[in-house]
Design an enzyme around this catalytic site. Structure first.
Site, mmCIF file in Angstrom:
data_model
loop_
_atom_site.group_PDB
_atom_site.id
_atom_site.type_symbol
_atom_site.label_atom_id
_atom_site.label_comp_id
_atom_site.label_asym_id
_atom_site.label_seq_id
_atom_site.Cartn_x
_atom_site.Cartn_y
_atom_site.Cartn_z
ATOM 1 N NE ARG A 192 -2.195 -2.017 11.529
ATOM 2 C CZ ARG A 192 -3.014 -0.975 11.383
ATOM 3 N NH1 ARG A 192 -4.151 -0.932 12.070
ATOM 4 N NH2 ARG A 192 -2.702 0.021 10.572
ATOM 5 C CD GLU B 96 -8.765 -1.571 10.807
ATOM 6 O OE1 GLU B 96 -8.831 -2.339 9.830
ATOM 7 O OE2 GLU B 96 -8.813 -0.327 10.707
ATOM 8 C CB SER C 156 -11.649 -4.246 8.718
ATOM 9 O OG SER C 156 -12.803 -3.503 8.432
ATOM 10 N NE ARG D 207 -3.676 -2.391 2.338
ATOM 11 C CZ ARG D 207 -4.624 -2.656 3.223
ATOM 12 N NH1 ARG D 207 -4.904 -1.775 4.188
ATOM 13 N NH2 ARG D 207 -5.298 -3.787 3.158
#
Length: 426
Positions: free
Chosen positions: A391, A349, A352, A262
């Site tokens: 993460r 987060e 999702s 990304r």
């Protein structure tokens, strides 16, 4: 992509949806385009009917040796006008399609209306936050001091927002991904897939990354229209593009561990330290092709599968529901799972999970054939992180840190770590 018939018959539903999302897209633009499209079609059909009616008369005159030049001149004018109208119709249809491709999905009626992430309600908490008798460190401090993470050398190789993992850290990330894959395949019925990490423009368009979010992507610099995947959702969802699935095959559940790429456009200055927001990271993704009548049940199951990983690792987290102003472009309903990071003293987060209903299926043309009907229907597609591996590594380091700077290896990961129980500086 939304249903064209819905847009044509009830544009007010879409207008209200865009209003809830806080979007400035003007529905009247579509209405005007569609009105013009219909008028052009009507005029073209009228001219073609006129041409068909005059054709026999021209033939009759020629056969009788009579002059037909007036009719031939008129038909030449009709043909020229028809050509002009066809060209305009092509332009209007292209503009209408472009408009449709830019419109986000309609949020499910059950989701809360809000403007931003500040309006997202917390649905539930799980686990107890660890208590320390020392000031907890953030993951980049721990990883660097323990010799597992190196951001400076990564910057030398590739620039900012990259990292290198060595030794225990590389193995810990691999262990986390393996645990995730084993759990999703063995306990939740997912089939593991190893997809391409480079896809074409059509594939990116099918899941909604293009045309709207091109600046967030890494595009290859040749002329073939290839992109590095931002998530495995892209290739996994498009596996059945332009295909018809038999109803008895549903649900089809895929999971994959892939690198994700990304550009993080628009995120300058955010999370510049550590592993939270990088140009390259690993993620285990879940994708579900579901029957429309069962897709919201599938969303709950997918979210539970993502939560299971954190429960196995005994990492405290919370689940929130995204409001209308914060929900993603392709999603109709989304749950975010946020893990507790004591070093940062906040939830972040880590997953999702979204139900896109038939939005992506329309773009990618993915249908199923009901057993009791000849009419094909679009499937519902769902996707969710199960989990973001980097993460999760952050969460393990920060939640399992000790006063002496060491990190305890969670019991569930020890078999994948060769029995290692504690990560210590050497």
């Amino acid at each position: 992509m939304l249903d064209l018939k819905l847009m044509q018959k009830n544009p007010e539903i879409v207008r209200q949806s865009l209003e809830k999302r806080g979007s400035n897209i003007d529905v009247q633009e579509f209405v005007d385009l569609d009105t013009r499209r219909k008028a052009l079609i009507g005029e073209v059909e009228s001219l073609k009917a006129e041409k068909n009616a005059v054709g026999p008369e021209i033939a009759k005159r020629k056969k009788a040796g009579e002059d037909a030049s007036d009719l031939l001149k008129k038909m030449g004018e009709v043909s020229a006008r028809t050509k002009e109208l066809d060209a305009e119709l092509t332009e209007v249809e292209a503009a209408e399609k472009e408009w449709m491709m830019a419109v986000p999905n309609i949020p499910h009626e059950s989701i809360p209306v809000g403007e931003s992430e500040d309006d997202n309600p917390v649905l539930r908490h799980w686990g107890d936050k660890p208590e320390f008798d020392f000031a907890p460190k953030e993951h980049w401090e721990l990883g660097t001091e323990l010799g597992g993470l190196d951001f400076e050398r990564a910057a030398k190789l590739a620039g900012s927002r990259f990292s290198i993992s060595f030794g225990w850290c590389a193995r810990l990330e691999r262990a986390l991904a393996q645990l995730m894959l084993d759990t999703q395949t063995d306990q939740h019925g997912y089939t593991e897939v190893l997809p391409p990490f480079i896809v074409n423009t059509k594939t990116m368009t099918g899941t909604g990354q293009l045309p709207k979010f091109e600046e967030d992507l890494f595009k290859l610099t040749d002329d073939r229209g290839f992109y590095l995947i931002p998530t495995a959702e892209v290739p996994l969802t498009n596996v059945y593009a332009d295909e018809v699935i038999e109803e008895e095959q549903l649900p089809i559940k895929f999971c994959a561990q892939t690198p994700c790429f990304r550009s993080e456009a628009g995120s300058y200055g955010k999370d510049t330290k550590g592993l939270i927001r990088q140009h390259q990271f690993y993620k285990v993704e879940m994708v579900n092709f579901a029957h429309p009548e069962k897709s919201y049940e599938a969303l709950e199951d997918m979210t539970a599968a993502a939560e299971k990983i954190l429960q196995i690792l005994n990492l405290p987290y919370r689940v929130i529901e995204l409001c209308s102003g914060d929900i993603g472009f392709s999603a109709a309903k989304t749950y975010d799972i946020e893990v507790w990071l004591p070093g940062q003293d906040k939830y972040r987060e880590i997953s999702s999970c979204s139900n896109c209903e038939d939005f992506q299926a329309r773009r990618a043309n993915i249908k199923f054939k009901p057993a009791d009907s000849k009419k094909k229907q679009f499937v519902h597609t769902l996707n969710g992180s199960g989990l973001a591996v980097g993460r999760c590594l952050v969460a393990v380091l920060e939640n399992y840190q000790q006063a002496d700077g060491s990190v305890i290896v969670p019991e569930a990961l020890r078999p994948y770590m060769g029995g290692l129980e504690v990560i210590e500086a050497k």
